[in-house]
Design a protein around this motif. Sequence first.
Motif, PDB file in Angstrom:
ATOM      1  N   HIS A 164       0.915  -1.238   0.040  1.00 19.87           N
ATOM      2  CA  HIS A 164       0.141  -0.025  -0.022  1.00 19.87           C
ATOM      3  C   HIS A 164       0.824   1.252   0.150  1.00 19.87           C
ATOM      4  O   HIS A 164       0.532   2.360  -0.681  1.00 19.87           O
ATOM      5  N   ALA A 165       1.984   1.352   0.569  1.00 17.91           N
ATOM      6  CA  ALA A 165       2.716   2.369   0.791  1.00 17.91           C
ATOM      7  C   ALA A 165       4.103   1.978   1.314  1.00 17.91           C
ATOM      8  O   ALA A 165       4.282   0.883   2.027  1.00 17.91           O
ATOM      9  N   ILE A 166       5.287   2.804   1.039  1.00 14.62           N
ATOM     10  CA  ILE A 166       6.693   2.603   1.446  1.00 14.62           C
ATOM     11  C   ILE A 166       7.145   3.777   1.757  1.00 14.62           C
ATOM     12  O   ILE A 166       7.055   4.959   1.004  1.00 14.62           O
ATOM     13  N   ALA A 167       7.783   4.118   2.979  1.00 14.38           N
ATOM     14  CA  ALA A 167       8.553   5.206   3.471  1.00 14.38           C
ATOM     15  C   ALA A 167       9.838   4.880   3.820  1.00 14.38           C
ATOM     16  O   ALA A 167      10.300   3.895   4.264  1.00 14.38           O
ATOM     17  N   TYR A 168      10.368   6.168   3.765  1.00 13.81           N
ATOM     18  CA  TYR A 168      11.918   5.924   4.392  1.00 13.81           C
ATOM     19  C   TYR A 168      11.886   7.366   5.392  1.00 13.81           C
ATOM     20  O   TYR A 168      11.092   8.269   4.869  1.00 13.81           O
ATOM     21  N   VAL A 169      12.576   7.023   6.608  1.00 16.41           N
ATOM     22  CA  VAL A 169      12.430   7.950   7.631  1.00 16.41           C
ATOM     23  C   VAL A 169      13.983   7.990   7.927  1.00 16.41           C
ATOM     24  O   VAL A 169      14.621   7.095   8.154  1.00 16.41           O
ATOM     25  N   ARG A 170      14.395   9.482   8.311  1.00 18.00           N
ATOM     26  CA  ARG A 170      15.808   9.514   8.746  1.00 18.00           C
ATOM     27  C   ARG A 170      15.603  10.290  10.070  1.00 18.00           C
ATOM     28  O   ARG A 170      14.823  11.124  10.320  1.00 18.00           O
ATOM     29  N   GLY A 171      16.406   9.890  11.186  1.00 15.20           N
ATOM     30  CA  GLY A 171      16.095  10.284  12.422  1.00 15.20           C
ATOM     31  C   GLY A 171      17.293  10.049  13.471  1.00 15.20           C
ATOM     32  O   GLY A 171      18.328   9.350  12.998  1.00 15.20           O
TER      33      GLY A 171
END
Length: 177
Positions: free
Chosen positions: A123-130
């Motif tokens: 459904h969705a793909i996300a990348y997170v930088r933290g």
Amino acid sequence: MNLYFRLLWLFCKIKGNKTQQPLLDTVDIDFRAWPLDCDINLHLTNSRYLALMDIARTWMTARLGLLRAVMKRRWFPVVNATAITYIRDVKPWQKFTVSTRLVGWDHKYFYIEQKFTSHRGLHAIAYVRGVFRSRKGVVDIEEILALADFNDEAPILPPEIMHWKAMLEQKKATNKN
């Protein structure tokens, strides 16, 4: 309001969690799209994806055995950047899974991949930088890796993360004032 119920549910889930996963494993958490999660188009609203990603990253931190130690040290996670691609909508009442995986790190940031899937597919793909922050500032990556008992080689960041990272640096360079 239902995010408060989800947070209570998450803390109960964390309290009952007796297993720990390795640092680079994928951590799954299941959800259902409640009607209040949906917009007038009758699908999961864009902002709800980000809120559920927060919950999933908290679950990942617990499953990796880091949550208690992080809380004890009064570190808190800070998202620096997010990129999400919506592929297929999530309908009301639909069950889905958010899979969260630490894909790597550099001198300052952790890079996380999060995927929303169901029996209908991706459904969705996300990348997170933290980062994690303390009162003194950003917590050193090495300190967190030591807390996780991680002694292996750092994984090589995937090409899509490297491209995204370069794009973020270009945004900073272009918009300096």
